[in-house]
Each structure stands twice: as C-alpha cells, then as structure tokens.
Design an enzyme around this catalytic site. Structure first.
Site, PDB file in Angstrom:
ATOM      1  N   LYS A   1       0.857  -1.176   0.000  1.00  0.00           N
ATOM      2  CA  LYS A   1       0.000   0.000   0.000  1.00  0.00           C
ATOM      3  C   LYS A   1       0.896   1.230   0.000  1.00  0.00           C
ATOM      4  O   LYS A   1       1.506   1.562   1.010  1.00  0.00           O
ATOM      5  CB  LYS A   1      -0.925   0.052   1.224  1.00  0.00           C
ATOM      6  CG  LYS A   1      -1.977   1.146   1.093  1.00  0.00           C
ATOM      7  CD  LYS A   1      -2.388   1.752   2.434  1.00  0.00           C
ATOM      8  CE  LYS A   1      -1.328   2.712   2.895  1.00  0.00           C
ATOM      9  NZ  LYS A   1      -1.252   3.975   2.024  1.00  0.00           N
TER      10      LYS A   1
ATOM     11  N   CYS B   1      13.929  10.936   6.417  1.00  0.00           N
ATOM     12  CA  CYS B   1      13.935  10.519   7.818  1.00  0.00           C
ATOM     13  C   CYS B   1      15.320  10.658   8.441  1.00  0.00           C
ATOM     14  O   CYS B   1      15.450  10.653   9.651  1.00  0.00           O
ATOM     15  CB  CYS B   1      13.501   9.069   7.903  1.00  0.00           C
ATOM     16  SG  CYS B   1      14.552   8.024   6.912  1.00  0.00           S
TER      17      CYS B   1
HETATM   18  N1  LIG Z   1      12.905   5.378   8.960  1.00  0.00           N
HETATM   19  C1  LIG Z   1      12.755   5.449   7.638  1.00  0.00           C
HETATM   20  O1  LIG Z   1      13.382   4.700   6.864  1.00  0.00           O
HETATM   21  C2  LIG Z   1      11.791   6.460   7.079  1.00  0.00           C
HETATM   22  C3  LIG Z   1      11.809   6.669   5.698  1.00  0.00           C
HETATM   23  C4  LIG Z   1      10.909   7.598   5.164  1.00  0.00           C
HETATM   24  C5  LIG Z   1      10.026   8.300   5.986  1.00  0.00           C
HETATM   25  N2  LIG Z   1      10.060   8.066   7.329  1.00  0.00           N
HETATM   26  C6  LIG Z   1       9.187   8.833   8.212  1.00  0.00           C
HETATM   27  O2  LIG Z   1       7.862   8.952   7.645  1.00  0.00           O
HETATM   28  C7  LIG Z   1       7.308  10.216   7.971  1.00  0.00           C
HETATM   29  C8  LIG Z   1       6.902  10.940   6.711  1.00  0.00           C
HETATM   30  O3  LIG Z   1       6.265  10.052   5.829  1.00  0.00           O
HETATM   31  P1  LIG Z   1       4.682  10.023   5.754  1.00  0.00           P
HETATM   32  O4  LIG Z   1       4.114  11.394   5.952  1.00  0.00           O
HETATM   33  O5  LIG Z   1       4.298   9.274   4.524  1.00  0.00           O
HETATM   34  O6  LIG Z   1       4.330   9.136   7.045  1.00  0.00           O
HETATM   35  P2  LIG Z   1       2.902   8.609   7.457  1.00  0.00           P
HETATM   36  O7  LIG Z   1       3.149   7.790   8.656  1.00  0.00           O
HETATM   37  O8  LIG Z   1       1.891   9.692   7.531  1.00  0.00           O
HETATM   38  O9  LIG Z   1       2.433   7.656   6.242  1.00  0.00           O
HETATM   39  C9  LIG Z   1       3.213   6.553   5.887  1.00  0.00           C
HETATM   40  C10 LIG Z   1       2.299   5.510   5.244  1.00  0.00           C
HETATM   41  O10 LIG Z   1       1.375   5.077   6.214  1.00  0.00           O
HETATM   42  C11 LIG Z   1       0.051   5.160   5.691  1.00  0.00           C
HETATM   43  N3  LIG Z   1      -0.875   5.378   6.782  1.00  0.00           N
HETATM   44  C12 LIG Z   1      -1.156   6.523   7.435  1.00  0.00           C
HETATM   45  N4  LIG Z   1      -2.058   6.293   8.415  1.00  0.00           N
HETATM   46  C13 LIG Z   1      -2.371   4.957   8.359  1.00  0.00           C
HETATM   47  C14 LIG Z   1      -3.237   4.085   9.089  1.00  0.00           C
HETATM   48  N5  LIG Z   1      -3.995   4.535  10.095  1.00  0.00           N
HETATM   49  N6  LIG Z   1      -3.287   2.766   8.739  1.00  0.00           N
HETATM   50  C15 LIG Z   1      -2.530   2.302   7.735  1.00  0.00           C
HETATM   51  N7  LIG Z   1      -1.689   3.068   7.009  1.00  0.00           N
HETATM   52  C16 LIG Z   1      -1.606   4.376   7.321  1.00  0.00           C
HETATM   53  C17 LIG Z   1       0.113   6.293   4.703  1.00  0.00           C
HETATM   54  O11 LIG Z   1      -0.950   6.178   3.778  1.00  0.00           O
HETATM   55  C18 LIG Z   1       1.462   6.034   4.071  1.00  0.00           C
HETATM   56  O12 LIG Z   1       1.350   5.029   3.091  1.00  0.00           O
HETATM   57  C19 LIG Z   1       8.385  10.965   8.707  1.00  0.00           C
HETATM   58  O13 LIG Z   1       8.189  10.844  10.095  1.00  0.00           O
HETATM   59  C20 LIG Z   1       9.671  10.248   8.303  1.00  0.00           C
HETATM   60  O14 LIG Z   1      10.669  10.382   9.290  1.00  0.00           O
HETATM   61  C21 LIG Z   1      10.919   7.164   7.895  1.00  0.00           C
HETATM   62  O1  LIG Z   2      13.564   9.032   4.391  1.00  0.00           O
HETATM   63  C1  LIG Z   2      14.456   8.204   4.601  1.00  0.00           C
HETATM   64  C2  LIG Z   2      14.759   7.181   3.534  1.00  0.00           C
HETATM   65  O2  LIG Z   2      15.172   6.012   4.150  1.00  0.00           O
HETATM   66  C3  LIG Z   2      15.638   7.777   2.476  1.00  0.00           C
HETATM   67  S1  LIG Z   2      17.294   7.227   2.428  1.00  0.00           S
HETATM   68  O3  LIG Z   2      17.280   5.746   2.568  1.00  0.00           O
HETATM   69  O4  LIG Z   2      18.056   7.858   3.512  1.00  0.00           O
HETATM   70  O5  LIG Z   2      17.830   7.639   1.109  1.00  0.00           O
END
Ligand SMILES: NC(=O)c1ccc[n+]([C@@H]2O[C@H](COP(=O)([O-])OP(=O)(O)OC[C@H]3O[C@@H](n4cnc5c(N)ncnc54)[C@H](O)[C@@H]3O)[C@@H](O)[C@H]2O)c1
Ligand SMILES: O=C[C@H](O)CS(=O)(=O)O
Length: 483
Positions: free
Chosen positions: A180, A289
């Site tokens: 998803k 992130c």
């Molecule tokens: N640690 C990592 O590797 C990493 C990588 C990228 C982003 N992030 C984190 O993600 C955040 C930003 O991304 P975002 O805005 O897409 O995050 P988000 O948590 O809002 O959404 C992530 C995913 O979860 C889904 N989602 C949201 N609510 C849900 C629910 N209740 N049930 C099921 N699915 C649900 C969204 O549709 C999306 O597909 C930041 O906090 C960032 O730090 C972490």
């Molecule tokens: O947002 C964090 C992702 O993991 C991107 S990256 O793996 O650091 O390129």
C-alpha cells in the site's frame, strides 16, 4: 504527463495479475505539489479489494516459494534492469507526484534499483547451519524458510526506493507481497508493478493496492494470512500499526521518524562540515527521515560554521523539480509547509535569530526558503519534533559530554552525524550516540549494502545489507534421530 513509455502511467491497481479499478469506481486524485495541478487518478480501494489482494498473494505463495533461489534471483535481476532502463520515466513520475528535483528523483530510481540487484544476489545466500549434537543419536540442522504473505506500507518521500527496499528482500526470500503506497505518491508504485509484471513475476506475487489507508491497513493488520508487516513512515502511525498487528502476532519491520543531530566540534574541518550539512539537511528539501534536524555546534567555531552554512543555503535554487538547476522543491503539501512555518515562528518567539530565509518563498504555494536559525535553545519545538523541511536550527555547546547528552536527549534514534579530526573523539562519540546509524565526517550514509534502521522510537529491524533479507525469513530447527 509525458513519459517515453506511457504504459507506466497506470490508473488501476494490480491484484492477482489483474489491473482493476476500485469496486465502487471511486478514485483518489494525485496532484503535483509544485502547483497543485491534477496529474492522475488512482483507485480508492478499501477492505474488499485488500482481502482479494491478500488472497491472491496467498494463492501465489506455494509456487513462488518452491522456485529455486536462482530462478527468483533471475526475475529480480530482470526487474532491476527494467527499472534502470526506465529510470528517466520513473524520475518524471517521482518528481511529478513527490516534488523532488529531477536529478534527485533519477538518483532515487537508481538507488531503488540497487536494492533489487542486491537482494537478487542475497536470494542465493539464505544459508542455514548444522549444529554438533549433544546426543550421539541425533543430528541437528537449521534451515531458513520464507515468512509467507507479507504486507508493506510505504511513505511518500521516497515513493520508489522505500518499496524496493521491502519488496526485493521479500521476493528474494520466497515471500509474496501486498503493497500500500502513500496516497500522495501512488503512480510510482504502480509503475514499479508494471515493470515487475514485465520482468515475469507470476500473478499474485507482487500486488499494489491504493486508496483508503485506514481501511486497507486494518485489513492487512487483521488478516492472519499476512504473517509480516513492513512499515516505513511516522512513528505515530508505526505505533498504531504495531498495536493493530498484535492480535495476530505478526513479524514486524518498522522504519520510523527521526530527529538527527549534526554535531560539529571545534577541531572539525569547517568547510567539510558545511558540505556535509548541506547534504544531510537539504536532500529532498529536508524531507527525509535521516535529514539533520538539529545542528549542535561547539562554541569555538559556532560563528564561522553559522556564517558559512547560511551563505551556502542562500545559494540553493528553489523551484519546481522539473526546472533546471533547482536544488529545493516544494514541501509535499500545505500541512508540511505549515509545520516548517510553525517551527520557525516558535523558535523566533523564543529568541532564535534568522541568518537566512525564515519565511515562505516568493513563489508561494508549498515553497519555503532554505532557512538557518542561530541561538536555538532546547525549549523550542525544533529540539523535540522532526521538522521535515528546509530548516537548519543551530544549537551551541561547550564540551563533548554536553554535545552527546544533547544529541541523545530525544525518543528517536535513527541517524546522527558528527565532524571531528580527533580519532579518539570519533570512537568515543560514535560509541556514545544512541542511534542506529552514525555518519562520521560525512552527511550521506544511505546505501544498499549497509544496515538501515533505528533504535528507540525510530523503529525495529534493518533494511538493506545482509540483515535485510532476514526480516523475511523464519529460522527452523530440525532434530533428526538417526538410530
Ligand atoms: N525510517 C525510515 O526509513 C523512514 C523513511 C521515510 C520516511 N520516514 C518517516 O515517515 C514520515 C513521513 O512520511 P509520511 O508522511 O508518509 O508518514 P505517514 O506515517 O503519515 O504515512 C506513511 C504511510 O502510512 C500510511 N498510513 C497513514 N495512516 C495509516 C493508518 N492509520 N493505517 C494504515 N496506514 C496508514 C500512509 O498512507 C502512508 O502510506 C516521517 O516521520 C519520516 O521520518 C521514515
Ligand atoms: O527518508 C528516509 C529514507 O530512508 C531515504 S534514504 O534511505 O536515507 O535515502
């Protein structure tokens, strides 16, 4: 939107080898964050479609897991080649729906393909072991077997790489997957599915369901057929999904939020530290992130580092990702822009000083000026919350012990960075920082060969590296009585 291969632009979902609309015909609108223009529509699927996707993955599992690792590896290599061959079109999609500069989007397509290539190789190395038995009549064996049907829920900020970083190891291990993607960036996920189908993955092995995240997520979490959930996104949602998976005791991988410290010591090469700061802060307009979220600068070089970072930040061209020379695109949406604005306003109200930027960009919309704030203190929101935007708040410190304490003063533990030319300090600080990943004299740490992941409330598990495929394998112990 013009693609060289318009077949990549899909408005339906791939479930069980069929491209289908939502049962009720409802759709989600996808917009370009640079100007709000509609660029496509995808199915707004819910529980029923998700149940069918899970059933399709379950039906495909026996034959898929029975394939030799070599055959699975060949299919992954074919997918890797197709992703690279279509990198320009995939970059166009990533920029159109996510906003990042085209050069970064191209880089993401290549980075995402590297996970497919890596796990095509790892597929053939899911070794077990034999154990010397304590009893003369038994022989002990350990084998690795695929977990089974897996679910993946992914974020918008890396709409291609966060999918391949999950799907590639899952398929390599012999699992089948239901993905998803984020509502903001579904087109890239559907293009990946087109290429996976073209690569020859059998029907039901890789399924993509777009739509209502809560309805889809509830089904993926509640289904006992789904044996694993891999989630990348905010800590808040990760916490919710972890709880929703508890009733069925799923295997979990969680890649969550961060609050990365970027520490600069007096003995650092300041110019190198500024280079590292630009890389760690402004990638994807600060929306990754692992972006530096707090800059901790020792007092001896504070003014020099602050001045140089502000000078470099002013040179970053702000605009739509498709424009030549653009280094900073739009925030993903109005909410993302508002969070950056709120963090700046809070810091200024509590005594911070603007060195550059500090307001919405003159282009309007979701654009914000690259911003550097000085005299930032720990009572400000930027000290505790992930800004997820082009904001560099500078904190001052006096001693190494103070820097480490400040850096660790957060519930997050994903990435951290520090610059020093003292070898003893690099060991002491590297060991003392409570983070899953630490960059020493570098602001760029992400690749497919190293374990990516966090500790504390930044998540559990690792992606990429030799560890990534273990997340999709179960360890089975066999005890043979050989009498
Ligand atoms: N640690 C990592 O590797 C990493 C990588 C990228 C982003 N992030 C984190 O993600 C955040 C930003 O991304 P975002 O805005 O897409 O995050 P988000 O948590 O809002 O959404 C992530 C995913 O979860 C889904 N989602 C949201 N609510 C849900 C629910 N209740 N049930 C099921 N699915 C649900 C969204 O549709 C999306 O597909 C930041 O906090 C960032 O730090 C972490
Ligand atoms: O947002 C964090 C992702 O993991 C991107 S990256 O793996 O650091 O390129």
């Amino acid at each position: 939107m013009n693609l060289q291969n318009m077949n990549l632009l899909r408005t339906t979902n791939l479930i069980g080898g069929q491209w289908i609309p939502a049962d009720d015909g409802q759709t989600l609108t996808v917009v370009d964050p640079a100007d709000g223009r509609e660029i496509g529509r995808v199915p707004r699927c819910g529980a029923a479609e998700t149940q069918r996707a899970i059933a399709a993955a379950d039906a495909a599992l026996p034959a898929w897991r029975a394939l030799t690792a070599r055959r699975r590896a060949q299919l992954l290599q074919a997918w890797n080649k197709l992703i690279l061959d279509h990198a320009d079109d995939l970059a166009t999609l990533i920029t159109a729906e996510g906003g990042k500069p085209l050069a970064e989007a191209k880089g993401e397509a290549i980075y995402g393909a590297s996970f497919v290539e890596w796990f095509a190789e790892e597929a053939k190395r899911t070794y077990g072991e034999s154990i010397p038995s304590p009893a003369s009549n038994t022989r002990l064996l350990v084998v690795k077997q695929p977990v089974g049907v897996c679910a993946a829920i992914t974020p918008w900020n890396f709409p291609l790489a966060m999918i391949t970083r999950k799907v590639a190891p899952a398929l390599a291990a012999g699992c089948t997957v239901v993905v998803k993607p984020a509502e903001s960036t579904p087109l890239t996920a559907l293009a990946l599915a087109v290429l996976a189908e073209q690569a020859g993955f059998p029907a039901g092995v890789f399924n993509v369901v777009t739509g209502n995240p809560v309805a889809i997520g509830n089904e993926l979490c509640a289904s006992p057929i789904v044996r694993k959930l891999s989630f990348t996104g905010s800590t808040a949602v990760g916490r919710l999904l972890m709880a929703q998976c508890a009733p069925t005791i799923k295997k979990l991988s969680l890649e969550l939020g961060g609050n990365a410290p970027f520490i600069v010591f007096d003995d650092a090469d300041v110019d190198a530290a500024v280079d590292g700061a630009i890389a760690a802060k402004y990638r994807n307009t600060g929306q990754t992130c692992v972006c530096a979220n707090r800059f901790l600068v020792q007092s001896g070089i504070y003014e020099e580092f602050a001045r140089k970072l502000a000078e470099r930040s002013r040179t970053l061209k702000v605009g739509a990702g498709t424009e030549s020379g653009v280094a900073q695109g739009p925030l993903i949406n109005a909410a993302g822009l508002a969070k950056v604005e709120a963090h700046v306003a809070d810091a200024l109200a509590k005594g911070a000083r603007v060195l550059c930027g500090g307001a919405r960009h003159e282009r309007g919309g979701n654009f914000f000026q690259p911003t550097v704030l000085a005299d930032v203190s720990r009572d400000m929101l930027v000290a505790r919350e992930e800004t997820f935007g082009p904001l560099a708040p500078l904190f001052r410190f006096e001693t190494e012990e103070e820097a480490v304490a400040m850096a660790n003063d957060t519930e997050f533990g994903l990435a951290a960075y520090f610059f020093t030319r003292d070898i003893g300090r690099s060991w002491r600080v590297g060991e003392a920082l409570e983070y899953g990943m630490v960059g020493v004299n570098t602001g760029m740490i992400s690749n497919e060969v190293a374990p990516f992941g966090g500790i504390k409330q930044s998540g559990v598990g690792r992606e990429g590296s030799k560890y990534g495929i273990e997340e999709y394998l179960e360890v089975k112990y066999l005890c043979f009585d050989v009498r």
